[in-house]
Write a protein that holds these residues in place. Structure first.
Motif, PDB file in Angstrom:
ATOM      1  N   LEU A 137      20.863 -10.793  -7.422  1.00  0.00           N
ATOM      2  CA  LEU A 137      19.653 -10.676  -8.243  1.00  0.00           C
ATOM      3  C   LEU A 137      18.529 -11.555  -7.711  1.00  0.00           C
ATOM      4  N   LYS A 138      18.866 -12.784  -7.356  1.00  0.00           N
ATOM      5  CA  LYS A 138      17.849 -13.744  -6.930  1.00  0.00           C
ATOM      6  C   LYS A 138      17.286 -13.419  -5.542  1.00  0.00           C
ATOM      7  N   ASN A 139      18.119 -13.047  -4.614  1.00  0.00           N
ATOM      8  CA  ASN A 139      17.681 -12.901  -3.226  1.00  0.00           C
ATOM      9  C   ASN A 139      17.428 -11.470  -2.781  1.00  0.00           C
ATOM     10  N   ILE A 140      17.918 -10.491  -3.512  1.00  0.00           N
ATOM     11  CA  ILE A 140      17.737  -9.110  -3.084  1.00  0.00           C
ATOM     12  C   ILE A 140      16.948  -8.307  -4.115  1.00  0.00           C
ATOM     13  N   VAL A 141      17.449  -8.239  -5.331  1.00  0.00           N
ATOM     14  CA  VAL A 141      16.887  -7.339  -6.336  1.00  0.00           C
ATOM     15  C   VAL A 141      15.490  -7.758  -6.776  1.00  0.00           C
ATOM     16  N   LEU A 142      15.311  -9.001  -7.206  1.00  0.00           N
ATOM     17  CA  LEU A 142      14.004  -9.418  -7.723  1.00  0.00           C
ATOM     18  C   LEU A 142      12.894  -9.372  -6.669  1.00  0.00           C
ATOM     19  N   PRO A 143      13.116  -9.865  -5.436  1.00  0.00           N
ATOM     20  CA  PRO A 143      12.051  -9.719  -4.435  1.00  0.00           C
ATOM     21  C   PRO A 143      11.731  -8.262  -4.105  1.00  0.00           C
ATOM     22  N   GLU A 144      12.769  -7.434  -4.033  1.00  0.00           N
ATOM     23  CA  GLU A 144      12.525  -6.022  -3.728  1.00  0.00           C
ATOM     24  C   GLU A 144      11.771  -5.340  -4.864  1.00  0.00           C
ATOM     25  N   MET A 145      12.117  -5.650  -6.105  1.00  0.00           N
ATOM     26  CA  MET A 145      11.388  -5.069  -7.242  1.00  0.00           C
ATOM     27  C   MET A 145       9.942  -5.550  -7.268  1.00  0.00           C
ATOM     28  N   PHE A 146       9.724  -6.807  -6.957  1.00  0.00           N
ATOM     29  CA  PHE A 146       8.370  -7.356  -6.935  1.00  0.00           C
ATOM     30  C   PHE A 146       7.505  -6.643  -5.889  1.00  0.00           C
ATOM     31  N   PHE A 147       8.018  -6.522  -4.656  1.00  0.00           N
ATOM     32  CA  PHE A 147       7.244  -5.870  -3.602  1.00  0.00           C
ATOM     33  C   PHE A 147       7.062  -4.382  -3.869  1.00  0.00           C
ATOM     34  N   THR A 148       8.070  -3.746  -4.423  1.00  0.00           N
ATOM     35  CA  THR A 148       7.949  -2.327  -4.751  1.00  0.00           C
ATOM     36  C   THR A 148       6.882  -2.122  -5.812  1.00  0.00           C
ATOM     37  N   LEU A 149       6.831  -2.995  -6.791  1.00  0.00           N
ATOM     38  CA  LEU A 149       5.829  -2.888  -7.852  1.00  0.00           C
ATOM     39  C   LEU A 149       4.421  -3.073  -7.290  1.00  0.00           C
ATOM     40  N   ILE A 150       4.243  -4.026  -6.402  1.00  0.00           N
ATOM     41  CA  ILE A 150       2.924  -4.253  -5.797  1.00  0.00           C
ATOM     42  C   ILE A 150       2.507  -3.050  -4.948  1.00  0.00           C
ATOM     43  N   VAL A 151       3.412  -2.550  -4.146  1.00  0.00           N
ATOM     44  CA  VAL A 151       3.097  -1.414  -3.279  1.00  0.00           C
ATOM     45  C   VAL A 151       2.859  -0.156  -4.111  1.00  0.00           C
ATOM     46  N   ALA A 153       1.278   0.103  -6.874  1.00  0.00           N
ATOM     47  CA  ALA A 153      -0.118   0.111  -7.326  1.00  0.00           C
ATOM     48  C   ALA A 153      -1.029   0.775  -6.304  1.00  0.00           C
ATOM     49  N   VAL A 154      -0.745   0.599  -5.038  1.00  0.00           N
ATOM     50  CA  VAL A 154      -1.582   1.185  -3.986  1.00  0.00           C
ATOM     51  C   VAL A 154      -1.131   2.606  -3.647  1.00  0.00           C
ATOM     52  N   VAL A 155       0.160   2.780  -3.416  1.00  0.00           N
ATOM     53  CA  VAL A 155       0.675   4.062  -2.942  1.00  0.00           C
ATOM     54  C   VAL A 155       0.520   5.149  -4.006  1.00  0.00           C
ATOM     55  N   TYR A 156       0.790   4.831  -5.260  1.00  0.00           N
ATOM     56  CA  TYR A 156       0.657   5.831  -6.321  1.00  0.00           C
ATOM     57  C   TYR A 156      -0.784   6.333  -6.397  1.00  0.00           C
ATOM     58  N   HIS A 157      -1.716   5.418  -6.327  1.00  0.00           N
ATOM     59  CA  HIS A 157      -3.128   5.807  -6.379  1.00  0.00           C
ATOM     60  C   HIS A 157      -3.487   6.715  -5.200  1.00  0.00           C
ATOM     61  N   LEU A 158      -3.015   6.368  -4.004  1.00  0.00           N
ATOM     62  CA  LEU A 158      -3.287   7.194  -2.821  1.00  0.00           C
ATOM     63  C   LEU A 158      -2.631   8.570  -2.928  1.00  0.00           C
ATOM     64  N   LEU A 159      -1.396   8.617  -3.415  1.00  0.00           N
ATOM     65  CA  LEU A 159      -0.714   9.901  -3.595  1.00  0.00           C
ATOM     66  C   LEU A 159      -1.425  10.769  -4.618  1.00  0.00           C
ATOM     67  N   LEU A 160      -1.845  10.171  -5.707  1.00  0.00           N
ATOM     68  CA  LEU A 160      -2.548  10.924  -6.744  1.00  0.00           C
ATOM     69  C   LEU A 160      -3.845  11.501  -6.201  1.00  0.00           C
ATOM     70  N   LYS A 161      -4.582  10.696  -5.448  1.00  0.00           N
ATOM     71  CA  LYS A 161      -5.837  11.149  -4.859  1.00  0.00           C
ATOM     72  C   LYS A 161      -5.606  12.278  -3.842  1.00  0.00           C
ATOM     73  N   ALA A 162      -4.617  12.098  -2.974  1.00  0.00           N
ATOM     74  CA  ALA A 162      -4.318  13.112  -1.954  1.00  0.00           C
ATOM     75  C   ALA A 162      -3.863  14.412  -2.597  1.00  0.00           C
ATOM     76  N   ASN A 163      -3.052  14.329  -3.626  1.00  0.00           N
ATOM     77  CA  ASN A 163      -2.561  15.544  -4.265  1.00  0.00           C
ATOM     78  C   ASN A 163      -3.640  16.244  -5.082  1.00  0.00           C
ATOM     79  N   ARG A 164      -4.531  15.500  -5.655  1.00  0.00           N
ATOM     80  CA  ARG A 164      -5.661  16.148  -6.344  1.00  0.00           C
ATOM     81  C   ARG A 164      -6.548  16.880  -5.345  1.00  0.00           C
ATOM     82  N   ARG A 165      -6.731  16.291  -4.177  1.00  0.00           N
ATOM     83  CA  ARG A 165      -7.510  16.958  -3.137  1.00  0.00           C
ATOM     84  C   ARG A 165      -6.805  18.234  -2.672  1.00  0.00           C
ATOM     85  N   LEU A 166      -5.487  18.164  -2.492  1.00  0.00           N
ATOM     86  CA  LEU A 166      -4.727  19.350  -2.106  1.00  0.00           C
ATOM     87  C   LEU A 166      -4.772  20.427  -3.190  1.00  0.00           C
ATOM     88  N   ASP A 167      -4.685  20.016  -4.451  1.00  0.00           N
ATOM     89  CA  ASP A 167      -4.799  20.975  -5.556  1.00  0.00           C
ATOM     90  C   ASP A 167      -6.165  21.644  -5.557  1.00  0.00           C
TER      91      ASP A 167
END
Length: 178
Positions: A137-151, A153-167
């Motif tokens: 939990l301390k060395n694998i799960v929590l750091p991975e969840m933290f970085f995934t959550l930060i990424v 915020a950026v990737v979801y927004h980019l995917l949403l924008k790209a898919n709206r353009r494709l639509d």
């Protein structure tokens, strides 16, 4: 005409999943200051499930899980099953909620990442018969969840924008078709 659109979309999903897989397995592990790697495949899977529904989440989850199963030493089908379920679960929130807001995708990211990590810990316990939960939990799960959550915020927004353009492009082409 509709079959071409579906095939094109599945090809686009596959390209995004491949790109996410390459980022997750080849590029980000080489960054020296990161203690964990964000789970890009999880982000793609739950994002598409949330944006377009369970069926699309299942398709993306199947691609992502198949890549993970092919390149990681685990029982074949474990990742396919896990990512497919996560994509399907994310599709439950497609109809009733707006996908513009960042609150629900971030919460969905935490839930999906928590379920993914819980399944991996359970697999590790079953496979080896032991697991040091505090260390994991301390060395694998929590750091991975933290970085995934930060990424997310950026990737979801980019995917949403790209898919709206494709639509919009698909709708424009559909209106001009004879």
């Amino acid at each position: 005409m509709k079959a071409k659109k579906i095939i094109k979309r599945v090809a686009i999903y596959f390209v995004f999943v491949m790109l996410a897989f390459l980022l997750q397995t080849c590029l980000f592990p080489m960054v020296p200051f990161l203690s964990a790697v964000p789970n890009f495949l999880l982000i793609i899977t739950f994002s598409y499930g949330f944006i377009y529904g369970g069926t699309t989440g299942i398709v993306c989850g199947s691609f992502a899980g198949l890549l993970m199963d092919l390149f990681y030493p685990s029982p074949f089908g474990l990742f396919v099953l896990l990512f497919t379920y996560l994509g399907f679960f994310s599709g439950f929130f497609c109809a009733g909620y707006r996908n513009d807001s960042m609150l629900l995708p971030m919460l969905l990211c935490l839930v999906c990442d928590g379920a993914y990590n819980a399944a991996m810990i359970l697999y590790r316990i079953v496979a080896t018969g032991k697991a040091e939960l505090v260390y994991i939990l301390k060395n694998i799960v929590l750091p991975e969840m933290f970085f995934t959550l930060i990424v997310t915020a950026v990737v979801y927004h980019l995917l949403l924008k790209a898919n709206r353009r494709l639509d919009a492009i698909d709708d424009f082409r559909g209106q001009n078709a004879a």
